[in-house]
Design an enzyme around this catalytic site. Structure first.
Site, PDB file in Angstrom:
ATOM      1  N   CYS A   2       0.787  -1.198   0.000  1.00 57.46           N
ATOM      2  CA  CYS A   2       0.000   0.000   0.000  1.00 57.46           C
ATOM      3  C   CYS A   2       0.841   1.279   0.000  1.00 57.46           C
ATOM      4  O   CYS A   2       0.462   2.241  -0.631  1.00 57.46           O
ATOM      5  CB  CYS A   2      -0.887  -0.039   1.226  1.00 57.46           C
ATOM      6  SG  CYS A   2      -2.146   1.182   1.277  1.00 57.46           S
ATOM      7  N   ARG A  27      -2.972   4.564   5.507  1.00 63.93           N
ATOM      8  CA  ARG A  27      -3.489   3.921   4.298  1.00 63.93           C
ATOM      9  C   ARG A  27      -3.905   2.477   4.542  1.00 63.93           C
ATOM     10  O   ARG A  27      -4.547   1.860   3.699  1.00 63.93           O
ATOM     11  CB  ARG A  27      -2.422   3.975   3.196  1.00 63.93           C
ATOM     12  CG  ARG A  27      -2.080   5.382   2.768  1.00 63.93           C
ATOM     13  CD  ARG A  27      -0.893   5.397   1.838  1.00 63.93           C
ATOM     14  NE  ARG A  27      -1.199   4.793   0.557  1.00 63.93           N
ATOM     15  CZ  ARG A  27      -1.639   5.461  -0.506  1.00 63.93           C
ATOM     16  NH1 ARG A  27      -1.821   6.750  -0.434  1.00 63.93           N
ATOM     17  NH2 ARG A  27      -1.876   4.850  -1.639  1.00 63.93           N
ATOM     18  N   TRP A  75      -0.246  -4.133   2.084  1.00 64.89           N
ATOM     19  CA  TRP A  75      -1.624  -4.571   2.306  1.00 64.89           C
ATOM     20  C   TRP A  75      -1.808  -5.826   1.464  1.00 64.89           C
ATOM     21  O   TRP A  75      -1.680  -5.787   0.244  1.00 64.89           O
ATOM     22  CB  TRP A  75      -2.594  -3.468   1.875  1.00 64.89           C
ATOM     23  CG  TRP A  75      -4.033  -3.727   2.149  1.00 64.89           C
ATOM     24  CD1 TRP A  75      -4.640  -3.836   3.357  1.00 64.89           C
ATOM     25  CD2 TRP A  75      -5.072  -3.869   1.167  1.00 64.89           C
ATOM     26  NE1 TRP A  75      -5.995  -4.034   3.196  1.00 64.89           N
ATOM     27  CE2 TRP A  75      -6.282  -4.058   1.860  1.00 64.89           C
ATOM     28  CE3 TRP A  75      -5.103  -3.841  -0.222  1.00 64.89           C
ATOM     29  CZ2 TRP A  75      -7.508  -4.225   1.214  1.00 64.89           C
ATOM     30  CZ3 TRP A  75      -6.320  -4.012  -0.881  1.00 64.89           C
ATOM     31  CH2 TRP A  75      -7.496  -4.207  -0.153  1.00 64.89           C
ATOM     32  N   ASN A 101       3.518  -1.461  -5.446  1.00 55.67           N
ATOM     33  CA  ASN A 101       2.069  -1.340  -5.253  1.00 55.67           C
ATOM     34  C   ASN A 101       1.390  -1.774  -6.536  1.00 55.67           C
ATOM     35  O   ASN A 101       1.822  -1.409  -7.632  1.00 55.67           O
ATOM     36  CB  ASN A 101       1.667   0.112  -4.954  1.00 55.67           C
ATOM     37  CG  ASN A 101       1.985   0.518  -3.542  1.00 55.67           C
ATOM     38  OD1 ASN A 101       2.312  -0.313  -2.705  1.00 55.67           O
ATOM     39  ND2 ASN A 101       1.898   1.807  -3.257  1.00 55.67           N
ATOM     40  N   GLY A 102       0.306  -2.515  -6.425  1.00 52.59           N
ATOM     41  CA  GLY A 102      -0.417  -2.977  -7.604  1.00 52.59           C
ATOM     42  C   GLY A 102      -0.531  -4.483  -7.609  1.00 52.59           C
ATOM     43  O   GLY A 102      -0.272  -5.154  -6.600  1.00 52.59           O
ATOM     44  N   GLU A 482     -24.570   5.755   2.993  1.00 55.60           N
ATOM     45  CA  GLU A 482     -23.255   6.181   3.472  1.00 55.60           C
ATOM     46  C   GLU A 482     -23.101   5.926   4.969  1.00 55.60           C
ATOM     47  O   GLU A 482     -22.044   5.491   5.438  1.00 55.60           O
ATOM     48  CB  GLU A 482     -23.042   7.663   3.148  1.00 55.60           C
ATOM     49  CG  GLU A 482     -21.798   8.279   3.769  1.00 55.60           C
ATOM     50  CD  GLU A 482     -20.494   7.634   3.328  1.00 55.60           C
ATOM     51  OE1 GLU A 482     -19.452   7.943   3.945  1.00 55.60           O
ATOM     52  OE2 GLU A 482     -20.485   6.823   2.367  1.00 55.60           O
ATOM     53  N   LYS A 486     -20.285   3.664   6.843  1.00 57.75           N
ATOM     54  CA  LYS A 486     -19.420   4.174   7.910  1.00 57.75           C
ATOM     55  C   LYS A 486     -19.420   3.239   9.113  1.00 57.75           C
ATOM     56  O   LYS A 486     -18.381   2.936   9.684  1.00 57.75           O
ATOM     57  CB  LYS A 486     -19.877   5.567   8.354  1.00 57.75           C
ATOM     58  CG  LYS A 486     -19.493   6.678   7.427  1.00 57.75           C
ATOM     59  CD  LYS A 486     -17.999   6.906   7.450  1.00 57.75           C
ATOM     60  CE  LYS A 486     -17.544   7.477   6.127  1.00 57.75           C
ATOM     61  NZ  LYS A 486     -17.480   6.533   5.020  1.00 57.75           N
ATOM     62  N   GLU A 489     -17.498   0.007   8.269  1.00 56.44           N
ATOM     63  CA  GLU A 489     -16.055   0.207   8.103  1.00 56.44           C
ATOM     64  C   GLU A 489     -15.331   0.321   9.434  1.00 56.44           C
ATOM     65  O   GLU A 489     -14.275  -0.281   9.626  1.00 56.44           O
ATOM     66  CB  GLU A 489     -15.805   1.503   7.313  1.00 56.44           C
ATOM     67  CG  GLU A 489     -16.096   1.417   5.839  1.00 56.44           C
ATOM     68  CD  GLU A 489     -15.824   2.747   5.165  1.00 56.44           C
ATOM     69  OE1 GLU A 489     -15.120   2.752   4.145  1.00 56.44           O
ATOM     70  OE2 GLU A 489     -16.326   3.781   5.644  1.00 56.44           O
ATOM     71  N   HIS A 505     -41.328  -4.935   1.241  1.00 57.51           N
ATOM     72  CA  HIS A 505     -40.952  -5.881   0.200  1.00 57.51           C
ATOM     73  C   HIS A 505     -39.817  -6.797   0.637  1.00 57.51           C
ATOM     74  O   HIS A 505     -39.033  -7.267  -0.197  1.00 57.51           O
ATOM     75  CB  HIS A 505     -40.590  -5.125  -1.081  1.00 57.51           C
ATOM     76  CG  HIS A 505     -41.695  -4.279  -1.606  1.00 57.51           C
ATOM     77  ND1 HIS A 505     -42.791  -4.796  -2.271  1.00 57.51           N
ATOM     78  CD2 HIS A 505     -41.910  -2.942  -1.515  1.00 57.51           C
ATOM     79  CE1 HIS A 505     -43.607  -3.819  -2.594  1.00 57.51           C
ATOM     80  NE2 HIS A 505     -43.101  -2.670  -2.144  1.00 57.51           N
ATOM     81  N   LYS A 600      -6.686   3.053   2.488  1.00 53.54           N
ATOM     82  CA  LYS A 600      -7.247   4.376   2.204  1.00 53.54           C
ATOM     83  C   LYS A 600      -7.509   4.574   0.720  1.00 53.54           C
ATOM     84  O   LYS A 600      -8.577   4.972   0.308  1.00 53.54           O
ATOM     85  CB  LYS A 600      -6.292   5.462   2.728  1.00 53.54           C
ATOM     86  CG  LYS A 600      -6.759   6.887   2.461  1.00 53.54           C
ATOM     87  CD  LYS A 600      -8.032   7.214   3.218  1.00 53.54           C
ATOM     88  CE  LYS A 600      -8.447   8.651   3.061  1.00 53.54           C
ATOM     89  NZ  LYS A 600      -9.768   8.902   3.673  1.00 53.54           N
TER      90      LYS A 600
END
Length: 605
Positions: A2, A27, A75, A101-102, A482, A486, A489, A505, A600
């Site tokens: 990361c 991050r 990460w 990274n990637g 949202e 939150k 997370e 429903h 992040k």
């Protein structure tokens, strides 16, 4: 991924690298490592550790000296967190070290080929493939060795490479994952995020996809992966090192929630045109004739940015009367969408580097679409790839969980909706009404934040819930989505959001005392409809927390927020739910700034 940090100069490099890694801890990561060398050293020296940067620092020996080095916080994507899987990765002869990274998409095929040729792998990572490819290249120059290795790679990368035979340089490259150079006085830095650089320099160069660079202590040069020289002029970043400090708060999330009044004032500053009840958005490059030719708006984002896009689409429809919708960028780019020349596409990303959003922008540009960016980081990849756009000016957001950037993004969408509306059919009176509402936002956010103690007590009441439902109608539904995200997370409590109109429903089957419902109840033309939903929940013994403009009789608890204009109310109604998520996580003892399994800036698929 990361986080990447690198340095070449005359200073003792290990403390600089460890400091840089600490600035990138926000991050999200699971292990860290550092490798160093110097013109006087005999080879490379490396230390790696599973866990936090402090665990790595504890393993670094006292005589770990050098003037050049690269470091990484990882990460996990390939292989579980471990010392062996931590970056950097070293070649068998200890001459080449790589941080990356990637994701290397064809890592399995390359690993099999290298294994057949006698290479022994020490990790489960895709990155180690790169290390061996560079080490085995017959090219004489380090730049050529890296270039040859990258030609065999399919996927994304931001890399930094050290070679013991070339101790006077660091070679870096970018394709889909950010790489930023920091230009100092007879010293050079590299990082994946300017947060690691601003304590030492504010002069930066951001690499483009397909671009490489060679850093020496007193110089740098950039060029394509094909070898063609490119021109790169340093720019000065606005943010300073102090912007990344906690400023007396216990966590970055708490600090950033409380920075929102000032942040919103910043995104509004200099953009309101009182004379015409309109706004100035200088970065749009969209004249009145072009604005009137827009027949549809499509907003693309991921996670919180997608939710901001949902709110933005509603405001654009209401104020500009242009059909608008939002879609996850990660879905859009894989469904072979029809690209309409009369549609304005808007890409939303806090970092400006979110890979799925960037890839969608590149595909849209390939098909001739007009793309605007709504981003926070000046000079980021999406900002550069877009035709035009709006910066949200939230300032650095360090906590993995986005708060102030989400709010500023919704305000930026309000400005864009007003801009388009006044060009089209929105009256002067309505323009003035919205402007007055926008000016009220910073003060009203402050009023909400002053309720923190009450919201903290409510959070402690609900912290024992194993799951929570969030509901809202029309303007309230994106707020519910949202808020649900939150809570998930940062507290790890399962939560999901539904339109209040959809309760009958299916979701009503879940209602019981053990499942609290958070209801978004704005005082608008759907107030009675929302109250009817509360009746349905109460009739089934459900516990209700309402976020509303007035006390709700059927709710067990109500958080009252100030009333603004109907179109702008969603901006305010999300603020107390940020505090609810924060204090729920605090009550549960979570790692608030670095939630488990999250990063992040998601620069891989």
């Amino acid at each position: 991924m990361c986080g990447i940090v690198g340095y070449i100069g005359k200073r003792d490099v290990a403390p600089l690298l460890l400091e840089g890694l600490q600035r990138l801890e926000y991050r999200g990561y699971d292990s860290a490592g550092v490798v160093i060398t110097s013109p006087k050293a005999n080879g490379l020296k490396m230390v790696k550790a599973k866990g936090r940067v402090r665990d790595l620092e504890a393993k670094v020996p006292a005589r770990f000296k050098g003037t050049t080095g690269i470091a990484h916080t990882r990460w996990a994507t390939h292989g579980a967190p471990s010392d062996e899987n931590a970056h950097p990765h070293m070649s068998a002869d200890d001459k080449v070290a790589v941080v990356h990274n990637g994701i290397v998409d064809n890592a399995s095929d390359l690993r099999a080929k290298l294994t057949a040729e006698g290479v022994t792998f020490l990790s489960e990572t895709d990155t180690e493939v790169l290390t061996h490819l560079i080490a085995r290249s017959p090219a004489e120059k380090l730049e050529d060795k890296v270039r040859e290795a990258l030609r065999l790679i399919e996927g994304t990368y931001g890399i930094a490479v050290l070679h013991a035979d070339f101790p006077d340089r660091i070679v870096v490259a970018r394709n889909g994952s950010p790489v930023v150079l920091g230009i100092g006085e007879k010293e050079m830095f590299v990082a994946s995020d300017i947060a690691a650089l601003v304590a030492h320099t504010r002069q930066i160069v951001t690499l483009d996809d397909g671009e490489m660079a060679t850093l020496k202590a007193d110089d740098f040069r950039t060029y394509t992966t094909e070898g063609t020289r490119t021109t790169a002029s340093p720019t000065t970043v606005e943010w300073e090192a102090a912007s990344y400090d906690m400023g007396g708060h216990d966590t970055y999330m708490h600090k950033e929630i409380f920075e929102q009044p000032e942040a919103v004032d910043r995104v509004l500053r200099g953009r309101i045109d009182e004379r015409f009840s309109a706004v100035h958005l200088g970065g749009l490059n969209l004249d009145a004739r072009e604005a009137r030719s827009v027949r549809r708006v499509k907003i693309l984002g991921c996670g919180t940015s997608y939710h901001a896009g949902l709110i933005g689409a509603q405001m654009i429809e209401e104020l500009a009367r242009i059909p608008a919708d939002a879609e996850p960028a990660s879905e859009f780019r894989y469904r072979n969408p029809v690209v309409d020349p009369d549609t304005l596409y808007i890409a939303v990303s806090q970092s400006g580097e979110t890979y799925d959003v960037l890839a969608a922008v590149q595909e849209l540009k390939r098909k001739g679409a007009r793309v605007f960016g709504v981003v926070n980081v000046v000079g980021s990849a999406i900002a550069r790839e877009s035709d035009a756009g709006v910066y949200v000016h939230a300032g650095p957001e360090v906590c993995v969980v986005s708060t102030k950037c989400f709010t500023n993004t919704t305000v930026a969408f309000a400005l864009l909706a007003l801009h388009l509306g006044r060009i089209r059919d929105l009256s002067v009176a309505d323009g003035k009404r919205i402007i007055e509402g926008l000016r009220k936002l910073p003060g009203q956010i402050t009023q909400i934040l002053e309720q923190e103690e009450q919201i903290k007590k409510i959070a402690e009441e609900y912290a024992d819930a194993r799951s929570m439902m969030f509901i809202g109608r029309v303007r309230g539904y994106p707020v519910a989505r949202e808020a649900s995200l939150k809570l998930k997370e940062v507290s790890y409590i399962h939560a999901e959001a539904y339109p209040a109109s959809e309760l009958k429903h299916g979701p009503l089957a879940l209602i019981e005392p053990a499942l609290p419902t958070v209801a978004i109840v704005p005082d608008d033309d759907l107030l009675e409809k929302n109250r009817a939903a509360l009746e349905e929940i109460k009739a089934r013994s459900g516990r209700i927390l309402a976020v509303a403009h007035q006390e709700q009789e059927k709710a067990d608890r109500t958080i009252v927020v100030p009333k603004n204009e109907d179109e702008l109310d969603p901006i305010l109604m999300g603020i107390p739910l940020q505090l609810l998520a924060y204090h729920t996580a605090l009550a549960l003892g979570r790692d608030i700034d670095k939630p488990r399994n999250l990063a992040k800036s998601v620069t891989v698929e």
